[in-house]
Structure formats: structure tokens, C-alpha cells
Design an enzyme around this catalytic site. Sequence first.
Site, PDB file in Angstrom:
ATOM      1  N   HIS A 122       0.809  -1.228   0.000  1.00 30.75           N
ATOM      2  CA  HIS A 122       0.000   0.000   0.000  1.00 30.75           C
ATOM      3  C   HIS A 122       0.844   1.281   0.000  1.00 30.75           C
ATOM      4  O   HIS A 122       0.298   2.365  -0.168  1.00 30.75           O
ATOM      5  CB  HIS A 122      -0.935   0.038   1.211  1.00 30.75           C
ATOM      6  CG  HIS A 122      -1.986  -1.033   1.196  1.00 30.75           C
ATOM      7  ND1 HIS A 122      -2.839  -1.210   0.136  1.00 30.75           N
ATOM      8  CD2 HIS A 122      -2.309  -1.989   2.117  1.00 30.75           C
ATOM      9  CE1 HIS A 122      -3.659  -2.236   0.396  1.00 30.75           C
ATOM     10  NE2 HIS A 122      -3.350  -2.727   1.583  1.00 30.75           N
ATOM     11  N   ASP A 159      -3.156 -10.415  -2.425  1.00 33.56           N
ATOM     12  CA  ASP A 159      -3.718  -9.876  -1.182  1.00 33.56           C
ATOM     13  C   ASP A 159      -5.154  -9.419  -1.458  1.00 33.56           C
ATOM     14  O   ASP A 159      -5.470  -8.980  -2.566  1.00 33.56           O
ATOM     15  CB  ASP A 159      -2.864  -8.687  -0.731  1.00 33.56           C
ATOM     16  CG  ASP A 159      -3.227  -8.177   0.659  1.00 33.56           C
ATOM     17  OD1 ASP A 159      -2.504  -8.493   1.610  1.00 33.56           O
ATOM     18  OD2 ASP A 159      -4.244  -7.457   0.782  1.00 33.56           O
ATOM     19  N   HIS A 161      -6.692  -6.886  -0.485  1.00 34.10           N
ATOM     20  CA  HIS A 161      -6.767  -5.441  -0.736  1.00 34.10           C
ATOM     21  C   HIS A 161      -5.973  -5.095  -1.998  1.00 34.10           C
ATOM     22  O   HIS A 161      -4.945  -5.722  -2.277  1.00 34.10           O
ATOM     23  CB  HIS A 161      -6.190  -4.665   0.449  1.00 34.10           C
ATOM     24  CG  HIS A 161      -6.871  -4.955   1.753  1.00 34.10           C
ATOM     25  ND1 HIS A 161      -6.374  -5.881   2.649  1.00 34.10           N
ATOM     26  CD2 HIS A 161      -8.013  -4.464   2.277  1.00 34.10           C
ATOM     27  CE1 HIS A 161      -7.191  -5.939   3.698  1.00 34.10           C
ATOM     28  NE2 HIS A 161      -8.192  -5.100   3.506  1.00 34.10           N
TER      29      HIS A 161
HETATM   30 ZN   LIG Z   1      -4.504  -6.912   2.692  1.00 32.70          ZN
END
Ligand SMILES: [Zn+2]
Length: 308
Positions: A122, A159, A161
Site C-alpha cells: 500500500h 492480497d 486489498h
Molecule cells: Zn490486505
Amino acid sequence: MTTALISHADCLEHVTPEGHPEQVARLEHVLHALAPLHLLRLSAPPASDEDLARVHPQAYIARIAGAEPAEGEIALDGDTWMSPGSMMAARRGAGAAIRAVDAVMSREVRNAFCATRPPGHHAERETPMGFCLFGNAALAAKYALDHHGLERVAVVDFDVHHGNGTQDLLWDEPRALFISSQQYPLWPGTGAATERGAHDNVLNLPLAPGSGGTEMYRAYTEQALPRLRDFRPDLIVISAGFDAHQDDPLAQLKWKDQDFAWLTRELCRIAADQCEGRVVSVLEGGYDLAALAGSARAHVEELIEAGK
Ligand SMILES: [Zn+2]
């Protein structure tokens, strides 16, 4: 040839507040689950500023280093925290990814798994986010391209996300293909199929909340794996988050251990066909401790099988 496990005890020194999902116990559970496996255990070196500067501006690196508290924990945003030791933990995470690339390129091992934290996918160029400080997977790709002279590197992020940070860091990189599957909609909100990179070098696979292994299998079989084959990667980097597991508290996909194993097997098969089996996998999320341990073990067992 074998499989490397790259980690360091310093990654346990990054401490988050009580109740935070990205906790020290995650890495302890992963390492415990991998303890019985036959792996070449390598120490993760700390990445230098010069290493990190392959994906982040020097001012950002200095800002993160300067934010580390002398005691207690401080928040960089609502989710992302630092404690004493966080900077070194993050340096080791980035250094592990670099060490892994060196290990597979030198044929020291066939493939490698980096068990480190904090995670990385991220972190954008100038923004820490979602528990992440530095973009480890994108760094591995850039390092392989620029230091080892590879022509094409693929990063596959499973993942739950969206890997917004990796997408940001590789958006303008025509030598990299970024493939990311994610629950959609879900935090951080990006990852729609319309996001395709500056050179059509990004493939996003949005998966509906509540969907499971069957939908994942379809998305990868119909879109991601053919695209990956057509790209003819010289190296495959995996952003291995295990929070698509049905028991994970942060999302609503319903993958099981065997789904992570299937996906790993397919990626390793393409690597075997196209790039001498070179795969570098880095740990991202996964927040149910037992599910994380089980699915990480299933993933690494497939890497070992492919590395024989
Ligand atoms: Zn994640």
C-alpha cells in the site's frame, strides 16, 4: 536448487497498538508454521537509502526515518503506525526482497519467500498507507530490472486489498506487468478493471464480496494467467497476502488454504516454463493468525515443490 526463507528477528520489533490487526504475532505464527519445512534460511539485510530510492524519493525516506518515535507508538495515519525499531524492520523487509532477487538470479535457490513485516504493497511513492512504509514488491521488480538487467518482471498481488502502492510505483514502468486481484469494493477503493497503467501494464481483477475459490479460479484462468504467459516474464514477484482467506476479519472473500496453493502452483508453473522457475514472494497481509499460518504454509509448500 531449493527454496529460501528470508527473515530477521528485527521484524518483530515493529510494534503496533494493542488490538491492531498488523501485530507482531502474525510473523511469529508464520515462522512457527514454516519451522518444520526444508528451507534455506537466509538473514534479511537492511535496505540502504540508495536501495529504497529505487522506488521512493530521498525526502520520503528521511521523513519516515525521522518519524520513528524514541518510545511508544505514533500514528502516520489512522492505520499506519511506527514504534522504536519500525524503520529497521521496514529496511529489513525491503532488504529481504532485494536479497531474494539476488538469490534467485544467482541460482543460489530456485525461489524465495520473504517473511517480514511491516507489509509493503500500500505504500505509494510519497505516502505511507495501510500498515505499509516501503514498497517491497515494486522494489524487487525495479531492482531486478535495473541491477540485474532483466527485460520484463511481473508482479502478481493476491492480497485481498488492492496493491495501490505497487500500482503507483510501477504505473509508468513499461518493463513491469502488475496483476492484482482484490475484493472490490473494499479499502483502499482503487483496483477497478479500468485502471490499466500508463503502458497498459496493469491488470486489475476485482472480485465480488462473498466470492470464493471458484470466482478466483475463473478470474485467474481466463485473464491473469494468459496475460502473464503472453508477457513472458524473466521473473515473477508475488505480493503474498493471505487476507482473502474465509476466516480473515478484514474482508469478505472465501478462499481456503488449497486456493492459495492452487494459485501458487499455477504461478510457479509459468515461471518454470518461462524463467527457470524464478519466483520471489513477499508477505503482505493476513490477519486471522491461524488462517495466516495455514495458508502461508500451503503457499510455501508449493514453492518448495516447484523448487525441487
Ligand atoms: Zn490486505
